[in-house]
Design a protein around this motif. Structure first.
Motif, PDB file in Angstrom:
ATOM      1  N   TYR A  96       0.715  -1.178  -0.004  1.00 32.53           N
ATOM      2  CA  TYR A  96       0.068   0.028  -0.119  1.00 32.53           C
ATOM      3  C   TYR A  96       0.831   1.163  -0.009  1.00 32.53           C
ATOM      4  O   TYR A  96       0.380   2.246  -0.559  1.00 32.53           O
ATOM      5  CB  TYR A  96      -0.999  -0.081   1.180  1.00 32.53           C
ATOM      6  CG  TYR A  96      -1.965  -0.885   1.308  1.00 32.53           C
ATOM      7  CD1 TYR A  96      -3.236  -0.997   0.449  1.00 32.53           C
ATOM      8  CD2 TYR A  96      -1.890  -2.208   1.844  1.00 32.53           C
ATOM      9  CE1 TYR A  96      -4.294  -1.755   0.295  1.00 32.53           C
ATOM     10  CE2 TYR A  96      -2.973  -3.185   1.785  1.00 32.53           C
ATOM     11  CZ  TYR A  96      -4.168  -2.994   1.258  1.00 32.53           C
ATOM     12  OH  TYR A  96      -5.085  -3.906   1.362  1.00 32.53           O
TER      13      TYR A  96
ATOM     14  N   GLY B  73      -5.592   3.991  -1.657  1.00 32.88           N
ATOM     15  CA  GLY B  73      -6.643   4.384  -0.834  1.00 32.88           C
ATOM     16  C   GLY B  73      -7.447   2.900  -0.132  1.00 32.88           C
ATOM     17  O   GLY B  73      -7.441   2.135  -0.974  1.00 32.88           O
TER      18      GLY B  73
ATOM     19  N   LYS C 146     -10.904   2.547   1.660  1.00 28.25           N
ATOM     20  CA  LYS C 146     -12.114   3.322   1.964  1.00 28.25           C
ATOM     21  C   LYS C 146     -12.425   3.311   3.659  1.00 28.25           C
ATOM     22  O   LYS C 146     -13.038   4.288   4.244  1.00 28.25           O
ATOM     23  CB  LYS C 146     -13.167   2.952   1.263  1.00 28.25           C
ATOM     24  CG  LYS C 146     -13.743   1.560   1.454  1.00 28.25           C
ATOM     25  CD  LYS C 146     -15.111   1.431   0.878  1.00 28.25           C
ATOM     26  CE  LYS C 146     -15.530   0.108   0.838  1.00 28.25           C
ATOM     27  NZ  LYS C 146     -16.751  -0.282   0.130  1.00 28.25           N
TER      28      LYS C 146
ATOM     29  N   CYS D 222      -6.285  11.569   8.416  1.00 22.23           N
ATOM     30  CA  CYS D 222      -6.663  10.848   7.160  1.00 22.23           C
ATOM     31  C   CYS D 222      -7.186  11.664   6.220  1.00 22.23           C
ATOM     32  O   CYS D 222      -8.223  11.878   6.432  1.00 22.23           O
ATOM     33  CB  CYS D 222      -7.265   9.445   7.438  1.00 22.23           C
ATOM     34  SG  CYS D 222      -7.308   8.553   6.095  1.00 22.23           S
TER      35      CYS D 222
ATOM     36  N   HIS E 125      -8.634  11.361   2.280  1.00 23.98           N
ATOM     37  CA  HIS E 125      -8.766  10.580   0.931  1.00 23.98           C
ATOM     38  C   HIS E 125      -8.998  11.438  -0.106  1.00 23.98           C
ATOM     39  O   HIS E 125      -9.251  12.544  -0.137  1.00 23.98           O
ATOM     40  CB  HIS E 125     -10.092   9.683   1.087  1.00 23.98           C
ATOM     41  CG  HIS E 125     -10.058   8.577   2.245  1.00 23.98           C
ATOM     42  ND1 HIS E 125      -9.576   7.486   1.864  1.00 23.98           N
ATOM     43  CD2 HIS E 125     -10.212   8.660   3.439  1.00 23.98           C
ATOM     44  CE1 HIS E 125      -9.783   6.578   2.985  1.00 23.98           C
ATOM     45  NE2 HIS E 125     -10.011   7.592   4.047  1.00 23.98           N
ATOM     46  N   ARG E 126      -8.236  11.052  -1.266  1.00 21.85           N
ATOM     47  CA  ARG E 126      -8.311  12.082  -2.592  1.00 21.85           C
ATOM     48  C   ARG E 126      -8.680  10.824  -3.604  1.00 21.85           C
ATOM     49  O   ARG E 126      -8.263   9.633  -3.756  1.00 21.85           O
ATOM     50  CB  ARG E 126      -7.100  12.711  -2.859  1.00 21.85           C
ATOM     51  CG  ARG E 126      -6.411  13.513  -1.991  1.00 21.85           C
ATOM     52  CD  ARG E 126      -5.057  14.084  -2.492  1.00 21.85           C
ATOM     53  NE  ARG E 126      -4.941  15.192  -1.678  1.00 21.85           N
ATOM     54  CZ  ARG E 126      -4.071  15.475  -0.472  1.00 21.85           C
ATOM     55  NH1 ARG E 126      -3.820  14.296  -0.164  1.00 21.85           N
ATOM     56  NH2 ARG E 126      -3.935  16.450   0.164  1.00 21.85           N
ATOM     57  N   ILE E 127      -9.592  11.479  -4.506  1.00 21.34           N
ATOM     58  CA  ILE E 127     -10.079  10.607  -5.625  1.00 21.34           C
ATOM     59  C   ILE E 127      -9.964  11.676  -6.757  1.00 21.34           C
ATOM     60  O   ILE E 127     -10.664  12.624  -6.862  1.00 21.34           O
ATOM     61  CB  ILE E 127     -11.722  10.377  -5.465  1.00 21.34           C
ATOM     62  CG1 ILE E 127     -11.834   9.603  -4.084  1.00 21.34           C
ATOM     63  CG2 ILE E 127     -12.304   9.349  -6.571  1.00 21.34           C
ATOM     64  CD1 ILE E 127     -13.194   9.396  -3.606  1.00 21.34           C
TER      65      ILE E 127
ATOM     66  N   HIS F  80      -7.781   6.330  -6.388  1.00 16.48           N
ATOM     67  CA  HIS F  80      -8.092   6.419  -4.755  1.00 16.48           C
ATOM     68  C   HIS F  80      -6.828   6.372  -4.072  1.00 16.48           C
ATOM     69  O   HIS F  80      -6.341   5.372  -4.085  1.00 16.48           O
ATOM     70  CB  HIS F  80      -9.128   5.574  -4.235  1.00 16.48           C
ATOM     71  CG  HIS F  80      -9.527   5.657  -2.818  1.00 16.48           C
ATOM     72  ND1 HIS F  80      -9.998   4.763  -2.199  1.00 16.48           N
ATOM     73  CD2 HIS F  80      -9.361   6.845  -1.888  1.00 16.48           C
ATOM     74  CE1 HIS F  80     -10.406   5.333  -0.982  1.00 16.48           C
ATOM     75  NE2 HIS F  80      -9.583   6.360  -0.644  1.00 16.48           N
ATOM     76  N   THR F  81      -6.487   7.577  -3.579  1.00 23.89           N
ATOM     77  CA  THR F  81      -5.068   7.397  -2.787  1.00 23.89           C
ATOM     78  C   THR F  81      -5.463   8.179  -1.412  1.00 23.89           C
ATOM     79  O   THR F  81      -6.757   8.787  -1.266  1.00 23.89           O
ATOM     80  CB  THR F  81      -4.287   8.432  -3.380  1.00 23.89           C
ATOM     81  OG1 THR F  81      -4.471   9.673  -3.801  1.00 23.89           O
ATOM     82  CG2 THR F  81      -3.647   7.403  -4.485  1.00 23.89           C
ATOM     83  N   MET F  82      -4.496   7.908  -0.302  1.00 22.39           N
ATOM     84  CA  MET F  82      -4.982   8.661   0.990  1.00 22.39           C
ATOM     85  C   MET F  82      -3.674   9.109   1.598  1.00 22.39           C
ATOM     86  O   MET F  82      -2.462   8.365   1.179  1.00 22.39           O
ATOM     87  CB  MET F  82      -5.475   7.669   1.789  1.00 22.39           C
ATOM     88  CG  MET F  82      -4.767   6.259   2.274  1.00 22.39           C
ATOM     89  SD  MET F  82      -5.835   5.239   3.398  1.00 22.39           S
ATOM     90  CE  MET F  82      -4.836   3.888   3.683  1.00 22.39           C
TER      91      MET F  82
END
Length: 325
Positions: free
Chosen positions: A184, A274, A276, A305, A307-309, A314-316
């Motif tokens: 990850y 990411g 979720k 935390c 989160h980016r979409i 999807h990453t975090m």
């Protein structure tokens, strides 16, 4: 129809063990930012009430309230800011608490301000009596959580879980994923420090109303041989305790605080693929072979935390610290 673009959902706190801004270590808020393209120039109608996204793009669930809408020269596009229920804990009030636990304080305030809530994990620790004057609801709860942590070593926090405020122990939020080398993680920043929130001497005091004198109690690293004071000098935490505390309770509190605060603080920020289910307050196992001064195989607490979409990717970014206490 409409489009959602550049969604960024931030679940986080400021990691501050002091006064705790919006919000501190024992609670994290969720902010949802998105760009909305309206119909035929009419834009996004409706008021500022509840706004239920459900599950956006099968990435994460969010239930909250629209608090801000803004436009630029392209008036068809509206930038919308939504908050979950924790936003309402910014309200201030005055209260007196006596003979109650942190979850009982949490429950009482939620009831009074008509917030949907649930106690997932109850605390058995009776917090020290406290009078709160013109204090935010969040800080009232946080003071109780801090008192519980200092006296029991048990770490409770609050969160909004898709429209329900919850009081729970971090041990209830252990994730099964192992993050680290070839798992990850795409990048990291690692920091060690004794500059913030590290103390090798605890000085507690209480004002004795009967004698009119201030009584002082000191516990320091000499109980462990004094090596940390020799190496670091004296790093002192000075704090008032309630007059109702007896000497045994004060000594117990001081020793628990010394145990909690006397270690080097290690923080690790990870840039990851990411997941979720990750949010501020959860715990996960991290295995990284080489961080320069150690090989990590520890359980970490997520303190922030994001989160980016973007383009269906999807990453975090997660800020963490080693679980201690």
């Amino acid at each position: 129809g409409y489009s959602l673009a550049d969604i960024a959902a931030a679940t986080g706190g400021n990691n501050n063990r002091g006064n705790g801004d919006m919000f501190g270590e024992n609670g994290w808020w969720i902010i949802l930012l998105f760009l909305f393209t309206g119909w035929g120039g009419r834009g996004f109608g409706g008021g500022f009430g509840g706004f239920d996204f459900g599950d956006i793009g099968d990435i994460f669930g969010f239930k909250g309230f629209v608090f801000k809408k803004s436009r630029d020269e392209d008036v068809r596009k509206i930038k919308v800011t939504c908050y979950d229920q924790l936003r309402y804990l910014k309200n201030k009030d005055s209260r007196v608490f006596e003979g109650v636990t942190s979850n009982q304080i949490f429950e009482q305030l939620c009831k009074d301000f008509v917030l949907k809530y649930k106690t997932v994990d109850a605390s058995s620790h009776i917090c020290a009596p406290r009078s709160e004057d013109a204090t935010s609801l969040y800080d009232m709860i946080k003071n109780a959580l801090d008192d519980t942590l200092a006296n029991t070593g048990k770490w409770y926090f609050i969160r909004d879980n898709f429209g329900t405020l919850e009081h729970l122990n971090i041990t209830s939020c252990l994730r099964p994923e192992v993050l680290g080398d070839k798992s990850y993680v795409m990048g990291l920043d690692y920091q060690t420090s004794i500059d913030d929130d590290v103390y090798n001497q605890i000085k507690l005091y209480r004002d004795n109303q009967e004698t009119g004198k201030r009584e002082v109690f000191i516990v320091n690293d000499t109980v462990n041989g004094g090596e940390l004071i020799k190496r670091w000098g004296i790093l002192q935490l000075y704090e008032k305790v309630d007059e109702s505390y007896n000497i045994a309770q004060i000594e117990s509190r001081a020793l628990a605080m010394l145990k909690y605060y006397s270690g080097v603080r290690r923080s690790l920020t990870l840039r990851c693929l990411g997941i979720k289910e990750f949010f501020a307050g959860c715990i996960f196992r991290c295995k990284i072979k080489d961080l320069g001064d150690l090989s990590m195989d520890s359980y970490l607490l997520v303190t922030e935390c994001t989160h980016r979409i973007s383009n269906e990717e999807h990453t975090m970014d997660i800020k963490t610290e080693v679980v201690r206490g």
